[in-house]
Design a protein around this motif. Sequence first.
Motif, PDB file in Angstrom:
ATOM      1  N   ALA A  56       0.795  -0.958   0.176  1.00  0.00           N
ATOM      2  CA  ALA A  56      -0.076  -0.071  -0.366  1.00  0.00           C
ATOM      3  C   ALA A  56       0.641   1.263   0.303  1.00  0.00           C
ATOM      4  O   ALA A  56       0.700   2.209  -0.611  1.00  0.00           O
ATOM      5  CB  ALA A  56      -1.181  -0.203   0.940  1.00  0.00           C
ATOM      6  N   ALA A  57       1.984   1.058   0.800  1.00  0.00           N
ATOM      7  CA  ALA A  57       2.848   2.441   0.559  1.00  0.00           C
ATOM      8  C   ALA A  57       3.805   2.601  -0.694  1.00  0.00           C
ATOM      9  O   ALA A  57       3.489   4.072  -0.706  1.00  0.00           O
ATOM     10  CB  ALA A  57       3.679   1.862   1.933  1.00  0.00           C
ATOM     11  N   GLU A  58       3.632   2.318  -1.307  1.00  0.00           N
ATOM     12  CA  GLU A  58       4.445   1.792  -2.464  1.00  0.00           C
ATOM     13  C   GLU A  58       3.458   2.485  -3.356  1.00  0.00           C
ATOM     14  O   GLU A  58       4.109   3.357  -3.814  1.00  0.00           O
ATOM     15  CB  GLU A  58       5.061   0.150  -3.176  1.00  0.00           C
ATOM     16  N   GLU A  59       2.550   1.757  -3.807  1.00  0.00           N
ATOM     17  CA  GLU A  59       1.450   2.547  -4.142  1.00  0.00           C
ATOM     18  C   GLU A  59       0.946   3.527  -4.087  1.00  0.00           C
ATOM     19  O   GLU A  59       1.282   4.197  -4.848  1.00  0.00           O
ATOM     20  CB  GLU A  59       0.064   1.591  -3.958  1.00  0.00           C
ATOM     21  N   VAL A  60       0.687   4.587  -3.042  1.00  0.00           N
ATOM     22  CA  VAL A  60       1.050   6.131  -2.374  1.00  0.00           C
ATOM     23  C   VAL A  60       1.494   6.399  -2.676  1.00  0.00           C
ATOM     24  O   VAL A  60       1.746   7.882  -3.813  1.00  0.00           O
ATOM     25  CB  VAL A  60       0.173   5.800  -0.993  1.00  0.00           C
ATOM     26  N   SER A  61       2.975   6.564  -2.974  1.00  0.00           N
ATOM     27  CA  SER A  61       4.316   6.917  -3.513  1.00  0.00           C
ATOM     28  C   SER A  61       4.381   6.769  -5.137  1.00  0.00           C
ATOM     29  O   SER A  61       4.531   8.053  -5.148  1.00  0.00           O
ATOM     30  CB  SER A  61       5.660   6.036  -2.905  1.00  0.00           C
ATOM     31  N   THR A  62       3.642   5.855  -5.468  1.00  0.00           N
ATOM     32  CA  THR A  62       3.762   5.324  -7.093  1.00  0.00           C
ATOM     33  C   THR A  62       2.770   7.048  -7.334  1.00  0.00           C
ATOM     34  O   THR A  62       3.196   8.102  -8.432  1.00  0.00           O
ATOM     35  CB  THR A  62       4.013   4.368  -8.085  1.00  0.00           C
ATOM     36  N   GLN A  63       1.593   6.685  -6.636  1.00  0.00           N
ATOM     37  CA  GLN A  63       0.867   8.083  -7.808  1.00  0.00           C
ATOM     38  C   GLN A  63       1.018   9.286  -7.012  1.00  0.00           C
ATOM     39  O   GLN A  63       1.002  10.484  -7.377  1.00  0.00           O
ATOM     40  CB  GLN A  63      -0.434   7.553  -6.060  1.00  0.00           C
ATOM     41  N   LEU A  64       1.547   9.482  -5.954  1.00  0.00           N
ATOM     42  CA  LEU A  64       2.101  10.836  -5.691  1.00  0.00           C
ATOM     43  C   LEU A  64       3.512  11.681  -7.020  1.00  0.00           C
ATOM     44  O   LEU A  64       2.669  12.462  -6.705  1.00  0.00           O
ATOM     45  CB  LEU A  64       2.363  11.013  -4.197  1.00  0.00           C
ATOM     46  N   GLN A  65       4.430  10.285  -7.376  1.00  0.00           N
ATOM     47  CA  GLN A  65       5.142  10.819  -7.667  1.00  0.00           C
ATOM     48  C   GLN A  65       4.612  11.282  -9.737  1.00  0.00           C
ATOM     49  O   GLN A  65       4.784  11.821 -10.174  1.00  0.00           O
ATOM     50  CB  GLN A  65       6.170   9.524  -8.636  1.00  0.00           C
ATOM     51  N   ASP A  66       3.326   9.856 -10.020  1.00  0.00           N
ATOM     52  CA  ASP A  66       2.813  10.126 -11.094  1.00  0.00           C
ATOM     53  C   ASP A  66       2.009  11.835 -10.857  1.00  0.00           C
ATOM     54  O   ASP A  66       1.730  12.266 -11.597  1.00  0.00           O
ATOM     55  CB  ASP A  66       1.858   8.910 -11.428  1.00  0.00           C
ATOM     56  N   ALA A  67       1.329  12.064  -9.552  1.00  0.00           N
ATOM     57  CA  ALA A  67       0.510  13.314  -9.929  1.00  0.00           C
ATOM     58  C   ALA A  67       1.803  14.369  -9.679  1.00  0.00           C
ATOM     59  O   ALA A  67       0.958  15.568 -10.170  1.00  0.00           O
ATOM     60  CB  ALA A  67      -0.292  13.352  -8.146  1.00  0.00           C
ATOM     61  N   THR A  68       2.748  13.973  -8.781  1.00  0.00           N
ATOM     62  CA  THR A  68       3.818  15.476  -9.206  1.00  0.00           C
ATOM     63  C   THR A  68       3.904  15.623 -10.616  1.00  0.00           C
ATOM     64  O   THR A  68       4.523  17.088 -10.865  1.00  0.00           O
ATOM     65  CB  THR A  68       5.035  15.109  -8.243  1.00  0.00           C
ATOM     66  N   LYS A  69       4.809  15.505 -11.306  1.00  0.00           N
ATOM     67  CA  LYS A  69       4.625  14.341 -12.712  1.00  0.00           C
ATOM     68  C   LYS A  69       3.586  15.514 -14.171  1.00  0.00           C
ATOM     69  O   LYS A  69       4.275  16.090 -14.783  1.00  0.00           O
ATOM     70  CB  LYS A  69       5.181  13.677 -13.081  1.00  0.00           C
ATOM     71  N   HIS A  70       2.612  15.313 -13.187  1.00  0.00           N
ATOM     72  CA  HIS A  70       1.304  15.427 -14.059  1.00  0.00           C
ATOM     73  C   HIS A  70       1.243  16.863 -14.296  1.00  0.00           C
ATOM     74  O   HIS A  70       0.497  17.412 -14.618  1.00  0.00           O
ATOM     75  CB  HIS A  70       0.346  14.619 -14.724  1.00  0.00           C
ATOM     76  N   ARG A  71       0.798  17.315 -12.396  1.00  0.00           N
ATOM     77  CA  ARG A  71       0.839  18.241 -12.396  1.00  0.00           C
ATOM     78  C   ARG A  71       1.465  19.273 -11.731  1.00  0.00           C
ATOM     79  O   ARG A  71       1.454  19.527 -10.510  1.00  0.00           O
ATOM     80  CB  ARG A  71      -0.811  18.018 -11.391  1.00  0.00           C
ATOM     81  N   PRO A  72       2.390  19.374 -11.730  1.00  0.00           N
ATOM     82  CA  PRO A  72       3.419  20.539 -11.194  1.00  0.00           C
ATOM     83  C   PRO A  72       3.060  21.322 -10.344  1.00  0.00           C
ATOM     84  O   PRO A  72       3.729  21.714  -9.084  1.00  0.00           O
ATOM     85  CB  PRO A  72       5.088  19.997 -12.009  1.00  0.00           C
ATOM     86  N   PHE A  73       2.085  21.991 -11.077  1.00  0.00           N
ATOM     87  CA  PHE A  73       2.076  23.334 -10.313  1.00  0.00           C
ATOM     88  C   PHE A  73       1.396  23.678  -9.062  1.00  0.00           C
ATOM     89  O   PHE A  73       1.686  23.948  -7.953  1.00  0.00           O
ATOM     90  CB  PHE A  73       1.544  24.527 -11.155  1.00  0.00           C
TER      91      PHE A  73
END
Length: 88
Positions: A51-68
Amino acid sequence: MVDKNYVEGAVENAAGKVEEAAGYVTGSPGARIEGKVRQVAGKAQAAYGRAAEEVSTQLQDATKHRPFAALLVAGAVGFALGRMSVHR
């Protein structure tokens, strides 16, 4: 990258299986129960790691796609934490 909790949980689960099997071989109900307990604890820790790995991956993806947006959220959290730590 595999989460540390996932690996440790898998190892604990495997150790529990070995301990349970040893309990059957030696006829020790206490060892069998302890082995089952270790297996359950290992499975829970591994699930937490996944679960922690999945949340981390989702946060990284969100940061890449919406940096502002990520920058605004980080700034707001920093501001809130700063306000909470000010001694009055």
